[in-house]
Design a protein around this motif. Sequence first.
Motif, mmCIF file in Angstrom:
data_model
loop_
_atom_site.group_PDB
_atom_site.id
_atom_site.type_symbol
_atom_site.label_atom_id
_atom_site.label_comp_id
_atom_site.label_asym_id
_atom_site.label_seq_id
_atom_site.Cartn_x
_atom_site.Cartn_y
_atom_site.Cartn_z
ATOM 1 N N LYS A 15 39.563 28.157 43.426
ATOM 2 C CA LYS A 15 40.384 28.506 42.352
ATOM 3 C C LYS A 15 39.331 29.451 41.293
ATOM 4 O O LYS A 15 39.819 30.045 40.596
ATOM 5 C CB LYS A 15 40.607 27.170 41.406
ATOM 6 N N GLN A 18 38.759 32.743 42.600
ATOM 7 C CA GLN A 18 40.038 33.777 42.073
ATOM 8 C C GLN A 18 39.705 34.047 40.558
ATOM 9 O O GLN A 18 40.146 35.143 40.190
ATOM 10 C CB GLN A 18 41.213 32.887 42.160
ATOM 11 N N ASP A 19 39.450 33.050 39.727
ATOM 12 C CA ASP A 19 39.603 33.249 38.372
ATOM 13 C C ASP A 19 38.553 34.417 38.126
ATOM 14 O O ASP A 19 38.429 35.195 37.414
ATOM 15 C CB ASP A 19 39.227 32.025 37.309
ATOM 16 N N TYR A 20 37.130 34.238 38.692
ATOM 17 C CA TYR A 20 36.214 35.147 38.229
ATOM 18 C C TYR A 20 36.459 36.628 38.906
ATOM 19 O O TYR A 20 36.303 37.599 38.145
ATOM 20 C CB TYR A 20 34.930 34.682 39.180
ATOM 21 N N LEU A 21 37.226 36.437 40.208
ATOM 22 C CA LEU A 21 37.519 38.030 40.553
ATOM 23 C C LEU A 21 38.490 38.615 39.651
ATOM 24 O O LEU A 21 38.427 39.872 39.331
ATOM 25 C CB LEU A 21 38.116 37.735 42.130
ATOM 26 N N GLU A 22 39.814 37.761 39.119
ATOM 27 C CA GLU A 22 40.540 38.234 37.993
ATOM 28 C C GLU A 22 39.919 39.090 36.869
ATOM 29 O O GLU A 22 40.260 39.832 36.153
ATOM 30 C CB GLU A 22 41.442 37.028 37.760
ATOM 31 N N GLN A 23 38.861 38.113 36.510
ATOM 32 C CA GLN A 23 38.138 38.253 35.052
ATOM 33 C C GLN A 23 37.446 39.585 35.285
ATOM 34 O O GLN A 23 37.216 40.466 34.627
ATOM 35 C CB GLN A 23 37.196 37.374 34.787
ATOM 36 N N ASN A 25 38.066 42.292 37.578
ATOM 37 C CA ASN A 25 38.868 43.152 37.948
ATOM 38 C C ASN A 25 39.848 43.592 36.916
ATOM 39 O O ASN A 25 40.858 44.613 36.822
ATOM 40 C CB ASN A 25 39.630 42.751 39.403
ATOM 41 N N SER A 26 39.815 42.871 35.617
ATOM 42 C CA SER A 26 40.548 42.976 34.642
ATOM 43 C C SER A 26 40.496 44.649 34.229
ATOM 44 O O SER A 26 39.279 44.988 33.994
ATOM 45 C CB SER A 26 40.524 41.983 33.640
ATOM 46 N N SER A 27 41.558 45.200 33.681
ATOM 47 C CA SER A 27 41.336 46.535 33.304
ATOM 48 C C SER A 27 40.853 46.910 31.964
ATOM 49 O O SER A 27 40.332 48.088 31.488
ATOM 50 C CB SER A 27 42.662 47.361 33.406
#
Length: 125
Positions: A15, A18-23, A25-27
């Motif tokens: 988890k 995933q949170d780190y990757l989403e942060q 990859n944010s646009s």
Amino acid sequence: LVLSNDTALNSLLSKLLQDYLEQTNSSAPSQVTSASNNLEIVYVLLMIGLFGFFTVGVMLTNIRARRLEDSRDPYNTYIATDIWHKKDREYFQAKLIENYKLCCVFENQLAVEQPSTQIPEAKSS
């Protein structure tokens, strides 16, 4: 349903990843977070620097104090020459001789062995 520690740890780590990757990859990365990250890094480096400076100062002071110990210091002289040990030994020998001269033996005439008399023995029944 109770999960084992390994399963809970794996789920927590996945988890967080995933949170780190989403942060990342944010646009729309915000400028505020990068500025606060830079200040956090500066703060951590400043704390480490102050701690290191304090530690090195204490070490150098300790080394300098040990180096400046005077060789004529009474404690160091006592350790180096061991003259007090010789004086203590002489004092102990003098006391031993003095006590030996003061020593006297009292003889109990009734407790001295008398080969002519026989000690009675208890009869076993």
